[in-house]
Design an enzyme around this catalytic site. Structure first.
Site, PDB file in Angstrom:
ATOM      1  N   GLU A   1       1.031  -0.617  -5.053  1.00  0.00           N
ATOM      2  CA  GLU A   1      -0.124   0.120  -5.068  1.00  0.00           C
ATOM      3  C   GLU A   1       0.355   1.624  -5.407  1.00  0.00           C
ATOM      4  O   GLU A   1       0.768   2.129  -4.737  1.00  0.00           O
ATOM      5  CB  GLU A   1      -0.843   0.277  -3.844  1.00  0.00           C
ATOM      6  CG  GLU A   1      -2.032   0.873  -4.065  1.00  0.00           C
ATOM      7  CD  GLU A   1      -2.153   2.744  -3.611  1.00  0.00           C
ATOM      8  OE1 GLU A   1      -1.976   3.512  -4.728  1.00  0.00           O
ATOM      9  OE2 GLU A   1      -1.688   2.853  -2.328  1.00  0.00           O
TER      10      GLU A   1
ATOM     11  N   ASP B   1     -11.236   1.362  -1.822  1.00  0.00           N
ATOM     12  CA  ASP B   1     -11.230   3.008  -2.090  1.00  0.00           C
ATOM     13  C   ASP B   1     -12.463   3.359  -2.920  1.00  0.00           C
ATOM     14  O   ASP B   1     -12.733   4.820  -2.855  1.00  0.00           O
ATOM     15  CB  ASP B   1     -10.053   3.615  -1.806  1.00  0.00           C
ATOM     16  CG  ASP B   1      -9.332   3.503  -0.732  1.00  0.00           C
ATOM     17  OD1 ASP B   1      -9.992   3.248   0.614  1.00  0.00           O
ATOM     18  OD2 ASP B   1      -7.920   3.446  -0.666  1.00  0.00           O
TER      19      ASP B   1
ATOM     20  N   ASP C   1       0.904  -1.116   0.038  1.00  0.00           N
ATOM     21  CA  ASP C   1      -0.053  -0.040  -0.004  1.00  0.00           C
ATOM     22  C   ASP C   1       0.966   1.366   0.142  1.00  0.00           C
ATOM     23  O   ASP C   1       1.877   1.229   0.427  1.00  0.00           O
ATOM     24  CB  ASP C   1      -0.780  -0.047   1.250  1.00  0.00           C
ATOM     25  CG  ASP C   1      -2.009   1.027   1.228  1.00  0.00           C
ATOM     26  OD1 ASP C   1      -2.680   1.279   0.057  1.00  0.00           O
ATOM     27  OD2 ASP C   1      -2.028   1.706   2.139  1.00  0.00           O
TER      28      ASP C   1
END
Length: 531
Positions: free
Chosen positions: A360, A413, A313
C-alpha cells in the site's frame, strides 16, 4: 493450516498474469446476528466469486478491534476478532444451542444495513461464554486434543493476549496504562496472582481463539477448493492499547512510564490538510533488528495462517515513518524517521522463502520508498480515484502503470465511486470522461466506467470494493479517515446482490482476460509462506 493453492498465485506477478477480485470486509457479510462472520455467508460469498470467475477476495485486518471498532486499531497483532465467530457454526459443532441466540436474531432485523456494535459486542461475549461452559462441561470432548495442541503451538502470543483480555475486562476495559502499576510493569508476582484469579476467564479467551482459527481454516480451505485466493491486511503500526505493547515494551519507543515518546501519523495529504495523527506507538527498530525481526516475522506468519497474500498497510513506513512528539495536537510537528529498510525484507525472505506481499504505497511516496518496493519486486497499489488531476504523468493513470501492480477503483478509505463522482470538481469530471474517450455521463455511470478502466488496464490484478460493483453511494462508505466514530459499519443484504451485477462482472472479467482458472500463474518461492 489449510494447504496452499495447487498453483501459487503470489506476487511478484509474472508478465502474463491477469486476475481480478473484490474487496469486502468480513463484517460486511450478511448474517442474522448483527455482523458478518466466518460461517455460511462467507462460503456463499466465495461461491459468488467463483461464479463470476474472480480469483481473489480481499478483506481488512482480522484482529480484535478496540477503540472505534477500527480493524486498524487491534488489541493484538496475532489474535483474531471474536466478533467474526459464526454462531451457526458453533450450533452445528454442538457448542451452542439455537435458543442461545434468539434475542439477537430479533434485534438484528432493525439494523440489517449496518453493524450495531452496541448490541453485537455483548451478544458475542455472552455467546462465547456459553460455548466455554458447554466445552468445559464435556461437550465435544473430541475437540480437546486439537484445543490443547492449539494452545501449545500459539502460546508465544496466546498466553499474554488471554491474560491481557482478562485483565482488561476486570479493569472495565480501561487503557492498560491505567491498570494498577504492578500490572502495567508486568511484575512477576502480580502476573502470577492474576493468572490464578482469572484462570477461567483466560481459558475462555483461549477457547474463543481456537474456535475462531478453526472457522478461519475452514473458510480458507473452502476458498482454495473454489480457486479463490485470500488477501489479508497487516497494519504497519499496532494499537497503543494492545497486548503487543503491554507484553513487548522493549520493541517500542516508550518512556519510563511506558508511555509513547512519539506517536505515528502522516503529514498533510489528500485526506487532511493538517495531516493525520494516529496515536500509535512507533517501533524501536534497533531492538527489533538485533533479534532478526523475530516478532515482526511471527506477526506475518500469524496472518498467513488465514490468508495467502498480505497487503502491507502504510508500506512507506518501512523506508521512513512520520514520528510526532507525544502530546502534539496535530501531526504537523512530526519528522521523518528511518524505517528498517531492505534488511527487514531480506530477513523475511530468508525466513519465509518469499515475499507474498502487496505494497500500500499511497500518500507521499518518495524515491526511497519506490526503490525499496522495486528492489524486492513487491507490487504497488494504484487507486483510480486519484488519477484525474489533468497531469499526464499522474502515477494513478493506467498509461503509467507497470505490470506488477494492483489497481483499485477505490479503497476502504475512499468514498464509493458514485459518491466520489458526485463530489468531483468539474474540471476533474471532464478529465475523467476525456480519458475514457467518451461523452460525459452521470453519477450512475461512474462506477461501471471506473471498473472497466481498472479491468482493462495493464495491472496484473484489478480489485474493486463490492460497493462499486453494486453502484452504491454515500450510504455505503466504509471509513472516513479522521472521523472518530460511525465507521466500519456497512453491511450488504442478499437482496442487494442482484444477478445482473455479477453477470456483468463475469462478462467484464472474461472480456478483459482476467478470469480465474484460465489465467497464467507462476511458481514462486513464496509458496512456502502459504503452505
Amino acid at each position: 493450516m489449510p494447504d496452499a493453492l495447487p498453483i501459487t498465485k503470489v506476487p511478484p506477478f509474472g508478465p502474463e498474469y491477469r486476475a481480478s477480485g473484490l474487496l469486502l470486509h468480513v463484517t460486511s457479510l450478511p448474517s442474522p446476528y448483527g455482523i458478518g462472520d466466518l460461517g455460511r455467508s462467507a462460503l456463499s460469498w466465495i461461491d459468488r466469486l467463483q461464479d463470476a470467475r474472480q480469483g481473489w477476495w480481499q478483506s481488512l485486518p482480522l484482529g480484535p478491534t478496540g477503540y472505534g471498532n477500527s480493524p486498524y486499531q487491534s488489541l493484538s497483532s496475532f489474535a483474531g476478532n471474536g466478533l467474526l465467530i459464526s454462531p451457526d457454526s458453533l450450533i452445528s459443532d454442538g457448542l451452542l444451542k439455537a435458543n442461545d441466540c434468539a434475542s439477537q436474531l430479533s434485534r438484528d432485523s432493525h439494523s440489517a444495513g449496518a453493524v450495531d456494535y452496541d448490541s453485537v459486542i455483548p451478544f458475542k461475549h455472552q455467546m462465547l461464554g456459553k460455548a466455554w461452559t458447554y466445552f468445559q462441561a464435556g461437550e465435544r470432548k473430541d475437540l480437546q486434543p486439537a484445543y490443547d495442541e492449539f494452545c501449545a503451538k500459539e502460546a508465544h502470543w496466546l498466553e499474554d493476549y488471554a491474560l491481557f483480555r482478562a485483565l482488561k475486562a476486570k479493569c472495565r476495559d480501561a487503557y492498560y496504562l491505567e491498570w494498577p502499576p504492578e500490572l502495567v510493569r508486568r511484575e512477576g508476582n502480580a502476573l502470577s496472582t492474576a493468572r490464578r484469579e482469572l484462570a477461567s476467564e483466560i481459558d475462555q479467551v483461549r477457547l474463543a481463539q481456537f474456535l475462531l482459527f478453526r472457522q478461519a481454516d475452514q473458510v480458507k480451505e473452502y476458498a482454495h477448493s473454489k480457486g479463490v485466493a485470500l488477501i489479508g491486511d497487516l497494519p504497519f503500526f499496532v494499537s497503543p492499547d494492545s497486548s503487543d505493547v503491554w507484553a513487548n515494551p522493549e520493541l517500542f519507543l516508550l518512556d519510563d512510564q511506558r508511555r509513547p515518546r512519539f506517536v505515528a501519523g502522516v503529514p498533510p495529504d489528500y485526506f487532511s490538510a493538517q495531516g493525520q495523527l494516529w496515536g500509535n506507538p512507533v517501533y524501536n527498530w534497533d531492538t527489533l533488528r538485533s533479534t532478526g525481526y523475530r516478532w515482526c516475522i511471527d506477526r506475518i506468519r500469524a496472518l498467513l495462517s488465514h490468508v495467502d497474500v498480505i497487503r502491507l498497510d502504510h508500506f512507506r513506513g518501512f523506508a521512513a515513518a512520520w514520528h510526532v512528539p507525544a502530546g502534539a495536537s496535530t501531526a504537523q510537528s512530526g519528522q521523518w524517521a528511518p524505517g528498517p529498510g531492505a534488511g527487514f525484507f531480506q530477513a523475511v525472505e530468508k525466513e519465509l522463502g518469499g515475499l507474498p506481499f502487496i505494497a500500500e504505497d499511497l500518500g507521499l511516496i518518495t524515491p526511497d520508498v519506490r526503490a525499496l518496493r522495486d528492489e524486492f519486486q513487491v507490487p504497488g497499489t494504484r487507486v483510480l480515484q486519484f488519477a484525474f488531476d489533468g497531469h499526464a504523468d499522474n502515477p494513478y493513470l493506467p498509461q503509467n502503470f507497470v505490470h506488477n501492480t494492483v489497481v483499485y477503483t477505490g479503497t476502504h478509505d475512499n468514498a464509493t465511486t458514485r459518491e466520489w463522482y458526485e463530489t468531483l470538481a468539474d474540471d476533474q469530471r471532464r478529465n475523467f470522461w476525456n480519458y475514457l474517450q467518451r461523452a460525459p455521463g452521470d453519477s450512475a455511470e461512474a462506477a461501471p466506467a471506473l471498473m472497466r478502466l481498472a479491468w482493462s488496464s495493464g495491472a496484473a490484478l484489478a480489485i474493486a470494493p463490492l460497493q462499486d460493483l453494486l453502484n452504491l453511494g454515500r450510504e455505503a462508505r466504509m471509513n472516513v479517515p479522521g472521523r472518530p466514530d460511525g465507521n466500519w459499519r456497512w453491511r450488504y443484504s442478499e437482496e442487494m446482490l442482484f444477478p445482473a451485477a455479477f453477470e456483468g462482472l463475469l462478462d467484464l472479467t472474461e472480456s478483459s482476460k482476467r478470469p480465474a482458472g484460465s489465467e497464467i500463474s507462476q511458481k514462486s518461492g513464496a509458496a512456502e509462506a502459504v503452505s
